[in-house]
Write an enzyme that holds these catalytic residues in place. Structure first.
Site, PDB file in Angstrom:
ATOM      1  N   TRP A   1      17.893 -21.191  74.915  1.00 24.61           N
ATOM      2  CA  TRP A   1      16.083 -22.325  74.910  1.00 24.61           C
ATOM      3  C   TRP A   1      14.910 -21.092  74.546  1.00 24.61           C
ATOM      4  CZ3 TRP A   1      12.017 -22.744  79.012  1.00 24.61           C
ATOM      5  CH2 TRP A   1      10.959 -23.751  78.574  1.00 24.61           C
ATOM      6  N   LYS A   2      14.929 -20.204  76.163  1.00 23.35           N
ATOM      7  CA  LYS A   2      14.359 -19.191  76.341  1.00 23.35           C
ATOM      8  C   LYS A   2      14.181 -18.281  75.141  1.00 23.35           C
ATOM      9  CE  LYS A   2      14.040 -14.685  78.604  1.00 23.35           C
ATOM     10  NZ  LYS A   2      12.300 -14.905  79.616  1.00 23.35           N
TER      11      LYS A   2
ATOM     12  N   GLY B   1       0.474  -1.733  96.581  1.00 24.46           N
ATOM     13  CA  GLY B   1       2.313  -0.826  96.833  1.00 24.46           C
ATOM     14  C   GLY B   1       2.397  -1.108  95.963  1.00 24.46           C
ATOM     15  N   SER B   2       3.047  -1.362  94.727  1.00 23.75           N
ATOM     16  CA  SER B   2       3.108  -0.730  93.444  1.00 23.75           C
ATOM     17  C   SER B   2       2.283  -0.353  92.005  1.00 23.75           C
ATOM     18  CB  SER B   2       3.993  -2.490  92.458  1.00 23.75           C
ATOM     19  OG  SER B   2       3.107  -3.110  91.888  1.00 23.75           O
TER      20      SER B   2
ATOM     21  N   ARG C   1       9.436 -18.168  81.575  1.00 19.67           N
ATOM     22  CA  ARG C   1      10.092 -17.445  82.393  1.00 19.67           C
ATOM     23  C   ARG C   1      11.598 -18.001  83.210  1.00 19.67           C
ATOM     24  NH1 ARG C   1       8.826 -13.230  85.311  1.00 19.67           N
ATOM     25  NH2 ARG C   1       9.323 -12.738  86.843  1.00 19.67           N
TER      26      ARG C   1
ATOM     27  N   HIS D   1       1.194  -8.634 102.988  1.00 25.93           N
ATOM     28  CA  HIS D   1       0.153  -8.768 102.201  1.00 25.93           C
ATOM     29  C   HIS D   1       0.526 -10.379 101.741  1.00 25.93           C
ATOM     30  CE1 HIS D   1      -1.102  -9.235  98.318  1.00 25.93           C
ATOM     31  NE2 HIS D   1      -0.236  -9.443  97.498  1.00 25.93           N
TER      32      HIS D   1
ATOM     33  N   CYS E   1       0.422 -13.892  99.199  1.00 22.57           N
ATOM     34  CA  CYS E   1      -0.468 -14.130  97.669  1.00 22.57           C
ATOM     35  C   CYS E   1      -0.085 -15.330  97.186  1.00 22.57           C
ATOM     36  CB  CYS E   1      -0.339 -13.046  96.320  1.00 22.57           C
ATOM     37  SG  CYS E   1       1.351 -12.529  96.051  1.00 22.57           S
TER      38      CYS E   1
ATOM     39  N   HIS F   1      -4.726 -10.397  88.146  1.00 21.88           N
ATOM     40  CA  HIS F   1      -3.793 -10.999  87.101  1.00 21.88           C
ATOM     41  C   HIS F   1      -4.459 -11.044  85.731  1.00 21.88           C
ATOM     42  CE1 HIS F   1      -2.779 -12.506  90.463  1.00 21.88           C
ATOM     43  NE2 HIS F   1      -0.825 -12.679  90.389  1.00 21.88           N
TER      44      HIS F   1
ATOM     45  N   CYS G   1      -3.162  -7.566  94.613  1.00 18.33           N
ATOM     46  CA  CYS G   1      -2.015  -7.486  94.545  1.00 18.33           C
ATOM     47  C   CYS G   1      -1.781  -6.403  93.930  1.00 18.33           C
ATOM     48  CB  CYS G   1      -1.484  -9.282  93.737  1.00 18.33           C
ATOM     49  SG  CYS G   1       0.230  -9.803  94.083  1.00 18.33           S
TER      50      CYS G   1
HETATM   51  N1  GLN Z   1       3.989  -5.613  97.195  1.00 16.13           N
HETATM   52  C1  GLN Z   1       4.028  -5.834  95.937  1.00 16.13           C
HETATM   53  C2  GLN Z   1       4.032  -5.171  94.954  1.00 16.13           C
HETATM   54  O1  GLN Z   1       2.710  -4.703  94.674  1.00 16.13           O
HETATM   55  C3  GLN Z   1       3.601  -6.988  97.176  1.00 16.13           C
HETATM   56  C4  GLN Z   1       4.284  -8.059  95.519  1.00 16.13           C
HETATM   57  C5  GLN Z   1       3.700  -9.541  95.930  1.00 16.13           C
HETATM   58  O2  GLN Z   1       2.683  -9.481  96.697  1.00 16.13           O
HETATM   59  N2  GLN Z   1       4.026 -10.822  95.246  1.00 16.13           N
HETATM   60  O3  GLN Z   1       4.119  -5.027  93.955  1.00 16.13           O
HETATM   61 ZN    ZN Z   2       0.327 -10.155  96.112  1.00 21.04          ZN
END
Ligand code: GLN
Ligand code: ZN
Length: 762
Positions: free
Chosen positions: A18-19, A436-437, A519, A645, A647, A698, A730
């Site tokens: 499906w995806k 972080g990322s 997704r 963190h 979110c 985002h 984020c």
């Molecule tokens: N440390 C993670 C990153 O920066 C946090 C991701 C998240 O909050 N979903 O990707």
């Molecule tokens: Zn986040």
């Protein structure tokens, strides 16, 4: 005679057909007619499986081209105002436009479907003039009948649930909206009645959440109108995910059947039915097979439960069914080839659950002796997993029990720790950092694939990761950030990465479930006792720290997030699982500290989403979640700075719990609810370090210095400048490098301005 029923079946297909079809269509690789044909084939194959298992009430109309809530909205011609639409059936291009956005109009918001990981498209009623554009359940019913001779059971989202999940109207307008929509429901149902449909399932899961007497009045009026206008259609008013609070009123509604969840709402619903009985003119949809868990049922236990129910509702008025739609579990265990045998035999995904439903029905109808062999096998299988070595690690259980008896406290309270940390770290006012990322470029993903496939050896892969770390440590220094990160290049997913390294986890090959649109996610399975085996993040973090004089934050995923994004075992409580995870992660925190890492971030983005639906259960969940976080982080030195963190959702009603986590610094997403979150800090002072995300990651758009300055100024009106950090919303892994660098430069500029203003002020 007892009947069997399924509330909905996963649409994605055993191999995510499906995806793949959706994505091929979106990218223009598949023509619309071919796409429609492929989807029909998938749909019919799914019906076929249910037919083969002899399910009496097979759901139709639960299949979707994206999301069932969007289907309902478009069936009523409810399309957000910003999209061009002149009425009539909503064409696919518009349907997907609403779901995914177009170049001219932004997509509709999506949000979590109750407490699951499925996200639906939030209908926007503002400006809509609803009409029935096409009778989708009827089309689905005819298709199943023509193709397979199935007398399907159309599934529809009920009016109260649909409206309560929609936005774009004022609370005071709810009744007017009910008056507008109910006639459309009547129209759809009348057409089904004329067609000769026997049963319709109308989902009202909103009834397990907090509803009040007014809502119950609404419900009576809605179903009263329906009953008056569609007298010959059997309606199963279906609830799931929890027990209902207004049991007596609900079972008195003028419908033929009431569907209750006897898995996730077992205690409440069972008590209600035992105390109040069940009306003799109605059928009970008994949701006894867990529609959202992955474990085989104890058939013995389920038969006992059915026995308790049939003491109240005779078997011929009882339907054995799944507790909710099977949308929330993977398709089949059959194709898994890498799981431990005792684990594989203990799992039941959608297809296996069909078998369980059929078997229970048979046992009720023909007596247990008819299924004696299956019962014996089931109990052997359950025993095997129960006795599995992975589940019985006495030393781990004892250690976790001992640790969870202690009060998880840092040795100094925050104010004193904070002073010690300030002396040690000597950071400027408004320190800057990231979450972080850094971008997971095509190159990074390719490198990981080559390594996973064995084309690259460990050395090659590690060298590549180190190059990325070098690159980004250099960039962060050059941009002028104060607290750096290594970038998480070695991780695909923040839960999987840890799951693969901890004991007690298993990974399926095909265990996908739909998260939103096309997704899908493949959650790890926590099936055994979780245990720390070897350091998981020390090497990369230490390497990054060796390349800079500025502090590098260690980066871990927290216990609650790992748990909430996994399928978990059901023989021990979630609280116990959380403590096992906390104890394992604490050892990683300690290993990082020993390796000279003095700032450690433990991410907990998923705390909020595990919140129980019932208000009365929420405080307890929050209490042990906070405890698990503190268990993870409490043993470090005073000068070691713990970050966290969060979110993805609204936090304004849980600030107290966030504060109780006692992290030295939290970075928190605010872009989606900036106003509200700031507002809640006006009411409650936050006493620990905090960074409100100053820009939304985002979007690929590079935010201007001015925008971020505004955000900072607003936040500083309610937060203590001495505790304020500056960071994005984020992690940046989904962004491109160029926009990331440009955005962070602007963020550092905005920080400079804020620092200048601040020195002038003080
Ligand atoms: N440390 C993670 C990153 O920066 C946090 C991701 C998240 O909050 N979903 O990707
Ligand atoms: Zn986040």
């Amino acid at each position: 005679m007892t009947k069997s029923s399924v509330l909905g079946y996963p649409r994605i297909g055993a191999n995510r057909e499906w995806k793949k079809a959706l994505e091929a269509f979106w990218s223009g690789k598949l023509e619309e007619s071919e796409f429609l044909k492929q989807l029909q084939e998938i749909r019919i194959a799914h019906l076929c499986k249910q037919q083969e298992q002899g399910i009496d009430y097979i759901p139709v109309g639960d299949f979707s081209y994206y999301d069932q809530v969007l289907d309902t909205a478009t069936m009523f011609g409810i399309v957000p105002k910003r999209f061009p639409y002149d009425g009539g059936p909503v064409p696919l291009s518009l349907y997907y436009g609403v779901a995914r956005g177009t170049k001219d109009a932004t997509a509709s918001e999506m949000t979590k479907w109750f407490n699951t990981n499925y996200h639906y498209i939030v209908p926007e009623l503002d400006g809509a003039s609803p009409v029935v554009t096409e009778n989708k359940p009827l089309i689905a019913y005819r298709e199943a009948k023509e193709a397979l001779g199935i007398e399907g059971k159309p599934v529809i989202i009920g009016p109260l649930t649909f409206l309560k999940l929609s936005k774009g109207y004022k609370a005071s307008e709810l009744d007017a909206w009910i008056d507008r929509l109910v006639p459309l429901y009547v129209q759809i149902l009348q057409e089904l009645e004329q067609e000769g449909v026997a049963w319709v399932q109308i989902d009202e899961p909103i009834l397990v959440t907090k509803v009040d007497e007014k809502d119950i009045e609404r419900l009576k009026s809605i179903y009263g109108t329906i009953a008056a206008n569609v007298p010959n259609l059997n309606i199963m008013m279906q609830t799931y995910f929890e027990s209902v609070d207004y049991y007596q009123e609900i079972v008195a509604l003028p419908v033929k059947g009431i569907g209750l969840d006897f898995v996730h709402g077992l205690a409440g619903n069972l008590e209600s039915i035992k105390t109040n009985g069940f009306p003799s003119d109605k059928v009970l949809g008994a949701g006894v097979i867990d529609g959202r868990g992955i474990w085989k049922a104890s058939l013995r236990g389920k038969l006992d439960l059915i026995g308790e129910l049939t003491a109240i509702v005779p078997a011929d008025r009882l339907i054995v069914q799944t507790s909710c739609s099977l949308l929330h579990v993977p398709v089949t265990v059959q194709n898994e080839s890498k799981l431990l045998p005792e684990l594989k035999e203990a799992l039941a995904f959608a297809d296996e659950k069909l078998g369980e439903i059929a078997l229970l029905k048979k046992a009720v109808a023909s007596g247990e002796s008819a299924v004696a062999e299956e019962l014996a096998r089931n109990s052997r299988e359950l025993q095997a997993i129960e006795q599995s070595g992975a589940r019985n690690r006495g030393e781990i259980q004892a250690a976790v029990a001992a640790v969870s008896k202690q009060e998880p406290l840092r040795s100094l309270p925050f104010a004193e720790r904070h002073a010690a940390q300030e002396r040690k770290w000597q950071l400027p006012i408004f320190p800057t950092t990231t979450i972080g990322s850094f971008p997971q470029s095509a190159e990074v993903r390719k490198a990981r694939q080559s390594w996973r496939k064995g084309e690259w050896n460990n050395e090659q892969y590690n060298a590549f990761i180190r190059e990325q770390i070098d690159l980004w440590i250099g960039l962060q220094e050059e941009i002028g950030l104060d607290v750096l990160v290594h970038g998480e290049f070695e991780r695909t997913d923040m839960v999987e990465f840890f799951g693969e390294k901890l004991a007690g986890f298993a990974f399926t090959e095909f265990g996908w479930v739909q998260s939103y649109g096309s997704r899908c996610v493949k959650p790890p399975i926590i099936f055994g006792d979780v245990a720390f085996e070897q350091a998981m993040t020390v090497e990369e973090t230490r390497y990054a720290q060796s390349k800079t004089a500025r502090p590098v934050k260690g980066m871990l995923t927290g216990p609650i997030t790992i748990m909430n994004w996994s399928f978990v075992r059901d023989d021990i409580t979630r609280e116990q699982i959380a403590y096992q995870l906390a104890y394992a992660l604490r050892q990683e925190v300690e290993a990082l500290e020993q390796a000279g890492i003095g700032m450690i971030q433990v991410d907990e983005p998923a705390v909020r989403e595990g919140l129980p639906l019932k208000e009365k259960d929420q405080a307890e969940y929050l209490a042990w979640s906070v405890k698990a976080f503190r268990m993870t982080t409490c043993t470090v030195q005073d000068t070691t700075q713990i970050h966290t963190h969060m979110c993805y959702c609204e936090f304004h009603d849980m600030i107290d719990s966030i504060e109780a986590m006692d992290a030295d610094v939290i970075s928190i997403e605010t872009s989606r609810s900036h106003g509200e979150l700031i507002h809640s800090f006006e009411e409650n002072t936050y006493k620990l370090g905090i960074g409100l995300g100053v820009y939304d990651i985002h979007s690929p758009r590079v935010p201007s210095v001015g925008e971020m300055t505004n955000m900072i100024d607003r936040a500083l009106r309610v937060l203590d400048p001495k505790l304020f950090w500056i960071n994005p919303d984020c992690g940046l892994k989904t962004r491109g490098s160029e926009e990331t660098i440009a955005s962070l430069r602007n963020m550092v500029d905005a920080t400079r301005i804020a620092r200048e203003k601040h020195t002038v002020q003080v």
